[in-house]
Scaffold this active site. Structure first.
Site, mmCIF file in Angstrom:
data_model
loop_
_atom_site.group_PDB
_atom_site.id
_atom_site.type_symbol
_atom_site.label_atom_id
_atom_site.label_comp_id
_atom_site.label_asym_id
_atom_site.label_seq_id
_atom_site.Cartn_x
_atom_site.Cartn_y
_atom_site.Cartn_z
ATOM 1 N N SER A 64 -3.127 -38.978 -29.580
ATOM 2 C CA SER A 64 -3.890 -39.475 -28.415
ATOM 3 C C SER A 64 -3.021 -39.962 -27.265
ATOM 4 C CB SER A 64 -4.805 -40.616 -28.839
ATOM 5 O OG SER A 64 -5.880 -40.116 -29.566
ATOM 6 N N LYS A 67 -3.409 -38.189 -24.087
ATOM 7 C CA LYS A 67 -4.630 -38.272 -23.249
ATOM 8 C C LYS A 67 -4.372 -38.753 -21.820
ATOM 9 C CE LYS A 67 -7.692 -38.909 -27.249
ATOM 10 N NZ LYS A 67 -8.334 -39.916 -28.124
ATOM 11 N N TYR A 190 -7.453 -28.948 -27.210
ATOM 12 C CA TYR A 190 -7.223 -30.384 -27.359
ATOM 13 C C TYR A 190 -6.414 -30.660 -28.640
ATOM 14 C CZ TYR A 190 -8.446 -35.083 -28.953
ATOM 15 O OH TYR A 190 -8.395 -36.353 -29.465
ATOM 16 N N TYR A 242 -8.448 -48.653 -27.094
ATOM 17 C CA TYR A 242 -9.765 -48.540 -27.721
ATOM 18 C C TYR A 242 -10.468 -49.879 -27.813
ATOM 19 C CZ TYR A 242 -7.610 -44.149 -28.872
ATOM 20 O OH TYR A 242 -6.950 -42.964 -28.786
ATOM 21 N N VAL A 260 -2.815 -41.730 -33.330
ATOM 22 C CA VAL A 260 -2.987 -41.942 -34.773
ATOM 23 C C VAL A 260 -1.772 -41.576 -35.622
ATOM 24 C CG1 VAL A 260 -5.481 -41.884 -35.089
ATOM 25 C CG2 VAL A 260 -4.210 -39.747 -34.940
HETATM 26 O O1 DON Z 1 -8.849 -36.284 -32.030
HETATM 27 C C1 DON Z 1 -8.159 -36.658 -32.962
HETATM 28 O O2 DON Z 1 -8.672 -37.003 -33.979
HETATM 29 C C2 DON Z 1 -6.648 -36.757 -32.872
HETATM 30 N N1 DON Z 1 -6.075 -35.540 -32.576
HETATM 31 C C3 DON Z 1 -6.191 -37.772 -31.904
HETATM 32 C C4 DON Z 1 -6.773 -39.085 -32.150
HETATM 33 C C5 DON Z 1 -5.873 -40.217 -31.857
HETATM 34 O O3 DON Z 1 -4.662 -40.152 -31.820
HETATM 35 C C6 DON Z 1 -6.574 -41.481 -31.708
HETATM 36 N N2 DON Z 1 -5.645 -42.518 -31.428
HETATM 37 N N3 DON Z 1 -5.395 -43.539 -31.893
#
Ligand code: DON
Length: 402
Positions: A64, A67, A190, A242, A260
């Site tokens: 993320s 983003k 994405y 978040y 993540v």
């Molecule tokens: O969309 C997802 O699940 C992951 N590729 C990215 C999510 C993410 O990193 C959320 N961040 N803390």
């Protein structure tokens, strides 16, 4: 002299290394198998100097943290109005994978998955989409990092093949008329964006590019316009962490974004880009050690954005008065001339005795001025001239000419 900055950074890292709290992200199979041990951190300064400590060369998928950078690319490619038609800027207070839509069908912000999938489809030209948007994203992320970034194909496959929830989010946005691409293509793109490999040095450089107004401090390339960075940093400050965003802003006070896989970036405007990595996450999906490090760096280095600087109290370095009716009033200014500094300078000019003696504005200690600072000083000089005083300026660096 060996600069103590690296040692200081390492001290902070070591003081956060004793905690094994938190858990690996388990909803993407490949991330659940990651080694939890690597722990690195890096700082990047305005001139491109990078300090790295711990596992600073360990590579991981950006997730993320991509983003805000893709939001920046979409803004640069499509303009603010078009992007705002599709994605809002309100904090959701929800977890990153929630269905956070406004009543008009826009995802609430580009930092949560539903908004980021929508933003991915906005990168590139209007008739792009699919592979073209994704190519633009990978090339753009590379420009932020200052080197050609690669995709971890294994993580990508793991992620796209378990992306049911993201697919559901994409279909929802598509149904609201806000997603510009086919849901499968947008989610695949994405997922590729999230699978780009970086280390903490890359993160620090990417963050500093935002903090420096869009110019990469290593390559000198203008990656995005300055206004884009203001928009992106604002959204990072309110939505980047978040459901922990408010807590983060009050304790750390640095526009930030987590991912993540365990990375965090912090971008302090005009000062420093921070990258940290440690895979164990707290309940909000933020790296436990990374959050601690950022809290400590902010507290010990005084990096909180809301820490009030005493900007206007030392603006006037000195005022030399004319002697026995000869010579001029020389008003010596110092520091960067923005609104508050220029206001204090104008008051110093207004306080000069009305004796008709010439006035010299001495700017050799002023390194720069922003637009409003320049306009205010010029207007002050114009008014003194209109009052019949001889006014001149000593401006060796051309600060008033910019
Ligand atoms: O969309 C997802 O699940 C992951 N590729 C990215 C999510 C993410 O990193 C959320 N961040 N803390």
């Amino acid at each position: 002299m060996h600069t103590p900055v690296t040692d200081f950074l390492e001290q902070v890292r070591l003081s956060c290394a004793d905690s094994d709290e938190g858990e690996l992200a388990h909803y993407i199979p490949q991330l659940a198998e990651a080694d939890p041990a690597p722990f690195g951190a890096a700082l990047c300064m305005l001139d491109g100097t990078v300090y790295g400590v711990g596992d600073a060369e360990h590579r991981f998928t950006i997730q993320s943290i991509s983003k805000p950078f893709v939001y920046a690319l979409a803004l640069a490619d499509r303009g603010l109005d078009e992007v705002l038609e599709h994605v809002g800027v309100e904090p959701s207070g929800d977890a990153f994978s929630e269905i956070s839509l406004e009543p008009n069908g826009r995802p609430r912000n580009p930092m949560i998955n539903i908004g980021a999938i929508t933003t991915h489809a906005l990168a590139g030209a209007r008739d792009a989409g699919g592979d073209e948007s994704t190519a633009r994203v990978i090339e753009g992320l590379s420009a932020f990092a200052g080197r050609a970034l690669e995709v971890d194909e294994v993580v990508y496959e793991s992620e796209r093949s378990t992306a049911d929830r993201n697919m559901a989010l994409a279909y929802l946005v598509r149904a609201q008329g806000k997603l510009q691409d086919e849901p499968r293509l947008a989610v695949d793109g994405y997922s590729r964006q999230c699978s780009v490999l970086v280390d903490v040095r890359d993160l620090a450089v990417m963050a500093m590019t935002l903090a420096a107004g869009g110019r990469n401090p290593l390559t000198g390339e203008r990656v995005v316009p300055r206004w884009v960075c203001r928009q992106v940093l604002s959204v990072m400050a309110t939505c980047g962490m978040y459901d922990a965003a408010g807590d983060w802003m009050s304790t750390v006070g640095i526009p930030a974004k987590s991912g993540v896989s365990g990375g965090i970036i912090g971008a302090l405007p005009g000062q420093v880009g921070i990258g940290t990595f440690s895979p164990r996450l707290d309940r909000s999906g933020n790296s436990v050690r990374g959050v601690r490090m950022c809290e400590q760096l902010s507290a010990e280095m005084g990096l909180h954005l809301m820490e009030t600087p005493e900007v206007a109290s030392h603006v006037v370095h000195g005022v030399i008065q004319p002697e026995a009716g000869h010579g001029s009033h020389e008003v010596q200014l110092q520091g960067v001339m923005h609104f508050a500094a220029a206001e204090a300078a104008l008051r110093a000019l207004a306080r000069l005795p009305d004796d008709g003696a010439p006035v010299v504005l001495e700017l050799s200690r002023v390194p720069s001025a922003n637009d409003i600072g320049r306009r205010m000083l010029r207007e002050g000089m114009r008014r003194m001239g209109a009052d019949g005083r001889a006014v001149s300026v000593v401006d060796p660096d051309g600060v008033l000419e910019g």
